[in-house]
Design a protein around this motif. Structure first.
Motif, PDB file in Angstrom:
ATOM      1  N   GLY A   1      66.058 -34.755  75.895  1.00 36.16           N
ATOM      2  CA  GLY A   1      67.104 -35.581  76.465  1.00 36.16           C
ATOM      3  C   GLY A   1      68.361 -34.786  76.728  1.00 36.16           C
ATOM      4  O   GLY A   1      68.370 -33.553  76.748  1.00 36.16           O
ATOM      5  N   ALA A   2      69.471 -35.489  76.920  1.00 35.11           N
ATOM      6  CA  ALA A   2      70.751 -34.847  77.234  1.00 35.11           C
ATOM      7  C   ALA A   2      71.733 -35.138  76.110  1.00 35.11           C
ATOM      8  O   ALA A   2      71.876 -36.283  75.674  1.00 35.11           O
ATOM      9  N   PRO A   3      72.431 -34.107  75.594  1.00 39.66           N
ATOM     10  CA  PRO A   3      73.407 -34.345  74.528  1.00 39.66           C
ATOM     11  C   PRO A   3      74.672 -35.018  75.063  1.00 39.66           C
ATOM     12  O   PRO A   3      74.931 -35.022  76.270  1.00 39.66           O
ATOM     13  N   GLU A   4      75.430 -35.596  74.169  1.00 35.79           N
ATOM     14  CA  GLU A   4      76.737 -36.148  74.553  1.00 35.79           C
ATOM     15  C   GLU A   4      77.622 -35.031  75.105  1.00 35.79           C
ATOM     16  O   GLU A   4      77.637 -33.916  74.583  1.00 35.79           O
ATOM     17  N   ARG A   5      78.351 -35.345  76.166  1.00 29.75           N
ATOM     18  CA  ARG A   5      79.265 -34.368  76.764  1.00 29.75           C
ATOM     19  C   ARG A   5      80.666 -34.970  76.838  1.00 29.75           C
ATOM     20  O   ARG A   5      80.821 -36.170  77.071  1.00 29.75           O
ATOM     21  N   ARG A   6      81.661 -34.095  76.652  1.00 34.87           N
ATOM     22  CA  ARG A   6      83.058 -34.545  76.670  1.00 34.87           C
ATOM     23  C   ARG A   6      83.914 -33.602  77.510  1.00 34.87           C
ATOM     24  O   ARG A   6      83.635 -32.401  77.593  1.00 34.87           O
TER      25      ARG A   6
ATOM     26  N   LYS B   1      78.694 -30.271  72.748  1.00 31.76           N
ATOM     27  CA  LYS B   1      79.287 -29.696  71.538  1.00 31.76           C
ATOM     28  C   LYS B   1      78.813 -28.267  71.323  1.00 31.76           C
ATOM     29  O   LYS B   1      79.590 -27.391  70.932  1.00 31.76           O
ATOM     30  N   SER B   2      77.539 -28.003  71.614  1.00 30.59           N
ATOM     31  CA  SER B   2      76.989 -26.659  71.393  1.00 30.59           C
ATOM     32  C   SER B   2      77.571 -25.623  72.343  1.00 30.59           C
ATOM     33  O   SER B   2      77.440 -24.422  72.094  1.00 30.59           O
ATOM     34  N   ALA B   3      78.210 -26.063  73.423  1.00 31.94           N
ATOM     35  CA  ALA B   3      78.754 -25.115  74.400  1.00 31.94           C
ATOM     36  C   ALA B   3      80.148 -24.615  74.018  1.00 31.94           C
ATOM     37  O   ALA B   3      80.666 -23.691  74.647  1.00 31.94           O
TER      38      ALA B   3
ATOM     39  N   ALA C   1      86.881 -31.886  68.718  1.00 30.98           N
ATOM     40  CA  ALA C   1      86.697 -32.492  70.043  1.00 30.98           C
ATOM     41  C   ALA C   1      85.687 -33.627  70.000  1.00 30.98           C
ATOM     42  O   ALA C   1      85.818 -34.613  70.732  1.00 30.98           O
ATOM     43  N   PHE C   2      84.668 -33.524  69.157  1.00 35.80           N
ATOM     44  CA  PHE C   2      83.617 -34.533  69.148  1.00 35.80           C
ATOM     45  C   PHE C   2      83.799 -35.588  68.048  1.00 35.80           C
ATOM     46  O   PHE C   2      82.855 -36.308  67.703  1.00 35.80           O
ATOM     47  N   THR C   3      85.034 -35.670  67.511  1.00 37.38           N
ATOM     48  CA  THR C   3      85.385 -36.776  66.614  1.00 37.38           C
ATOM     49  C   THR C   3      86.530 -37.611  67.182  1.00 37.38           C
ATOM     50  O   THR C   3      86.733 -38.738  66.764  1.00 37.38           O
ATOM     51  N   LEU C   4      87.269 -37.056  68.156  1.00 38.56           N
ATOM     52  CA  LEU C   4      88.412 -37.762  68.739  1.00 38.56           C
ATOM     53  C   LEU C   4      87.967 -38.824  69.732  1.00 38.56           C
ATOM     54  O   LEU C   4      86.989 -38.636  70.449  1.00 38.56           O
TER      55      LEU C   4
ATOM     56  N   VAL D   1      90.836 -34.793  74.330  1.00 39.15           N
ATOM     57  CA  VAL D   1      89.564 -35.274  74.863  1.00 39.15           C
ATOM     58  C   VAL D   1      89.826 -36.259  75.997  1.00 39.15           C
ATOM     59  O   VAL D   1      90.637 -37.173  75.854  1.00 39.15           O
ATOM     60  N   GLY D   2      89.118 -36.027  77.126  1.00 39.05           N
ATOM     61  CA  GLY D   2      89.222 -36.937  78.259  1.00 39.05           C
ATOM     62  C   GLY D   2      87.995 -37.823  78.345  1.00 39.05           C
ATOM     63  O   GLY D   2      87.649 -38.543  77.410  1.00 39.05           O
ATOM     64  N   LYS D   3      87.294 -37.737  79.445  1.00 41.29           N
ATOM     65  CA  LYS D   3      86.122 -38.569  79.682  1.00 41.29           C
ATOM     66  C   LYS D   3      84.996 -38.215  78.713  1.00 41.29           C
ATOM     67  O   LYS D   3      84.816 -37.053  78.340  1.00 41.29           O
TER      68      LYS D   3
END
Length: 633
Positions: free
Chosen positions: A268-273, A320-322, A332-335, A355-357
């Motif tokens: 699948g695709a991971p969450e992206r921010r 997140k891994s990037a 970034a992945f908690t805000l 963090v935006g979109k």
């Protein structure tokens, strides 16, 4: 020949570079590796470079594999004659000799490549990655085994390829094409022409009476070679490839679901921010900046005050891994969207993170991936099965069994074709549907004979065994056998002759001041136009021959050219010639520069290899080369 002495050679890894240019195949002169062929001295030497000998059998396997690769690109096998016409035989020989010379030069220079670097290259090869995108040891082992490599041999070959690249990189670095050359090529490529034209076809050729029996007989005698029956061969073959064997494999839902569960987190695709960050030298400055932001100063204004542009602060839409810094990634992945983090101590300083979109991650269902997972499991199982069947097939063949007998004993389905020519066509002129696309078994059969125990052909990660069961020699046909074909060809020639004469007459009238519209009306043709086309364009309805002819004709000049094999003729007038200005900053010109740079680099490297070959010495057994490539047949 001894079956155990076969050598693996070029394969699916695409170590050699090949391209098609203007319809002519050019196999690049290479440094990237054809095969592990340079090992010891052979009984029948085809070429020698320095102290390295290349046997005829080693080169035969390389050449066969290369023709199969090209055949798969074209969707049909190449005959030995076609390969020689394209110059593929000489190009593959040149590449083989070049690689031998480079290996000799690397030894002379004492070059080396660490095992760690070699393994890094192998681990990053996409051919060896599984469903999760990671290096798959089982896939690696199966794939190299199916092309005849052991792991140590494959690693050694990759090290040699790396050393060749070291030499090439040194020789090719720093070359820049002259500005004048770039501008000249750009003008040549971008030049545009417009023309008006008419098409002459059978209607303009007029009535053509049927030939008399005497005229048809005379025409047949003059063109008899065109109607000669080709040599045909009766062959049998059996293919053992992962795709074929995979069709026999039945993968249960239980097995597929286990793989799905094991890899669920990687599918699948991971969450992206959308993440932005500003890095400060210490926590005090970061805290002060955050206080100003909470008081109304924008994040972007803080960045501008620190002389940072958008590219400096915006990491883009990332997973997140990037994000290289784990601390920044965690923040970034908690805000929530639009929030600014507290100062974060990262690897490169203290950061404020925004963090935006946010794009939620997706996890596919088992049902959506089940067919692909089952196919991959079947293919992996098939690769192991191919190796097992290969050994059993060789044992049967070594015991004297024919291909058909051996295949049937192993539960395989052999194919027998009663008559096939060198190009893989049946007597009715159609390609034999039983031959898999890209498999060059026909030309291989024409390089063999009845009763010969042939080596299997490497194909699609597996093998194809074949026997020649019979030979029907080429012969002259009599007129009665091909009367319809002869009459049709006679008529085509008559039409072409009349159209050529008509076109020549029209061109003369136009050169004498006539108007194309008047001439078109007189012969019942229609004036058409093609506007602002380049020399590499294909305007609708305009044959490629007419485009080429237009670029050989001056503005207001008149010309003619055949199309559609002579059954159609084009008469044209060039109405405009435009050469756009050269914009050196455009992407197109940059691409032209890159192309020129590669061409100059290849030319310089070619000269370097030629020099190496002349210094260390090189000799070619032309008779053996002709025998391998079918020039003696």
């Amino acid at each position: 020949m001894l079956r155990g002495m076969r050598k693996a050679s070029s394969n699916w890894l695409g170590k050699a570079i090949m391209a098609t240019v203007m319809g002519v195949l050019i196999v690049s002169f290479g440094i990237w590796g054809i095969a592990d062929i340079f090992r010891g001295f052979g009984q029948s030497t085809l070429a020698k470079v320095g102290s390295t000998e290349i046997s005829a059998e080693q080169f035969r396997q390389i050449y066969t594999d290369r023709l199969q690769q090209i055949g798969r690109q074209f969707g049909r096998p190449l005959s030995p004659e076609q390969a020689r016409n394209f110059g593929i035989d000489r190009q593959v020989l040149q590449q083989t000799l070049a690689e031998a010379a480079l290996d000799e030069e690397a030894r002379r220079m004492g070059l080396g490549q660490s095992e760690a670097e070699t393994l890094r290259i192998i681990y990053n090869d996409p051919n060896f990655k599984g469903l999760n995108g990671q290096f798959d040891p089982q896939r690696f082992a199966a794939m190299i085994r199916n092309v005849g490599y052991t792991e140590p041999r494959y690693i050694a070959e990759q090290r040699r390829v790396g050393l060749r690249r070291q030499i090439a990189g040194t020789i090719q670095s720093g070359l820049e094409p002259p500005k004048t050359m770039i501008e000249a090529l750009t003008r040549f490529q971008n030049e545009q022409r417009s023309m008006e034209y008419i098409k002459l076809d059978a209607a303009q050729a007029g009535a053509i009476d049927p030939p008399s029996p005497e005229a048809l007989a005379a025409y047949f005698e003059d063109h008899k070679v065109q109607f000669r029956a080709p040599e045909y061969r009766k062959i049998s073959f059996v293919a053992i490839t992962p795709d074929e064997v995979g069709k026999w494999e039945t993968v249960s839902d239980d097995d597929a679901r286990k793989v799905f569960e094991q890899r669920r987190s990687q599918l699948g695709a991971p969450e992206r921010r959308e993440v932005s960050q500003i890095v400060f030298p210490n926590a005090d400055e970061a805290s002060a900046a955050r206080s100003r932001i909470t008081s109304g100063t924008s994040f972007d204004d803080i960045a501008k005050e620190r002389n940072l542009n958008l590219a400096d602060v915006n990491l883009g839409m990332v997973a997140k891994s990037a994000i290289l810094d784990p601390a920044v990634a965690g923040a970034a992945f908690t805000l929530p969207t639009g929030e600014i983090s507290e100062p974060v101590q990262g690897r490169f300083g203290v950061a404020l993170v925004k963090v935006g979109k946010i794009e939620p991650g997706t996890t596919p269902t088992y049902e959506s991936l089940a067919p692909e997972i089952k196919r991959q499991i079947a293919t992996e199982r098939a690769r192991a099965k191919v190796s097992e069947l290969h050994n059993k097939m060789e044992d049967e063949r070594g015991g004297g069994a024919s291909v058909v007998e051996a295949a049937q004993k192993l539960g395989l389905t052999p194919v027998t074709i009663d008559a096939i020519d060198r190009s893989g066509r049946l007597p009715n002129g159609q390609l034999a549907p039983e031959i898999p696309q890209g498999l060059d078994v026909a030309s291989q059969a024409f390089s063999s004979d009845v009763g010969v125990d042939n080596d299997p052909i490497q194909f699609n990660g597996g093998y194809v065994w074949y026997d020649v069961l019979g030979i029907t020699p080429s012969r002259e046909r009599n007129l009665d056998e091909v009367r319809d074909q002869v009459e049709a060809k006679w008529r085509e020639d008559q039409i072409s002759t009349k159209l050529r004469a008509k076109a020549t007459e029209i061109v003369q009238k136009l050169n004498d001041g006539g108007k194309l519209a008047d001439v078109a009306a007189a012969v019942g043709a229609k004036v058409e136009t093609a506007v602002n086309f380049r020399r590499d364009a294909s305007p609708a309805g305009v044959p490629a021959a007419a485009v080429s002819a237009a670029f050989r004709t001056a503005k207001d000049g008149v010309g003619q050219t055949p199309a559609a094999g002579g059954s159609e003729w084009i008469v044209f007038r060039v109405t405009d010639v435009t050469v756009p200005p050269v914009d050196l900053a455009s992407n197109e010109v940059k691409q032209i520069k890159e192309t020129l740079q590669r061409s100059l680099s290849d030319e310089q490297f070619g000269q370097y290899v030629t020099k190496i070959e002349s210094v260390i010495g090189m000799s070619i057994n032309q008779a053996a080369f002709a025998q391998v490539t079918g020039a003696n047949n």
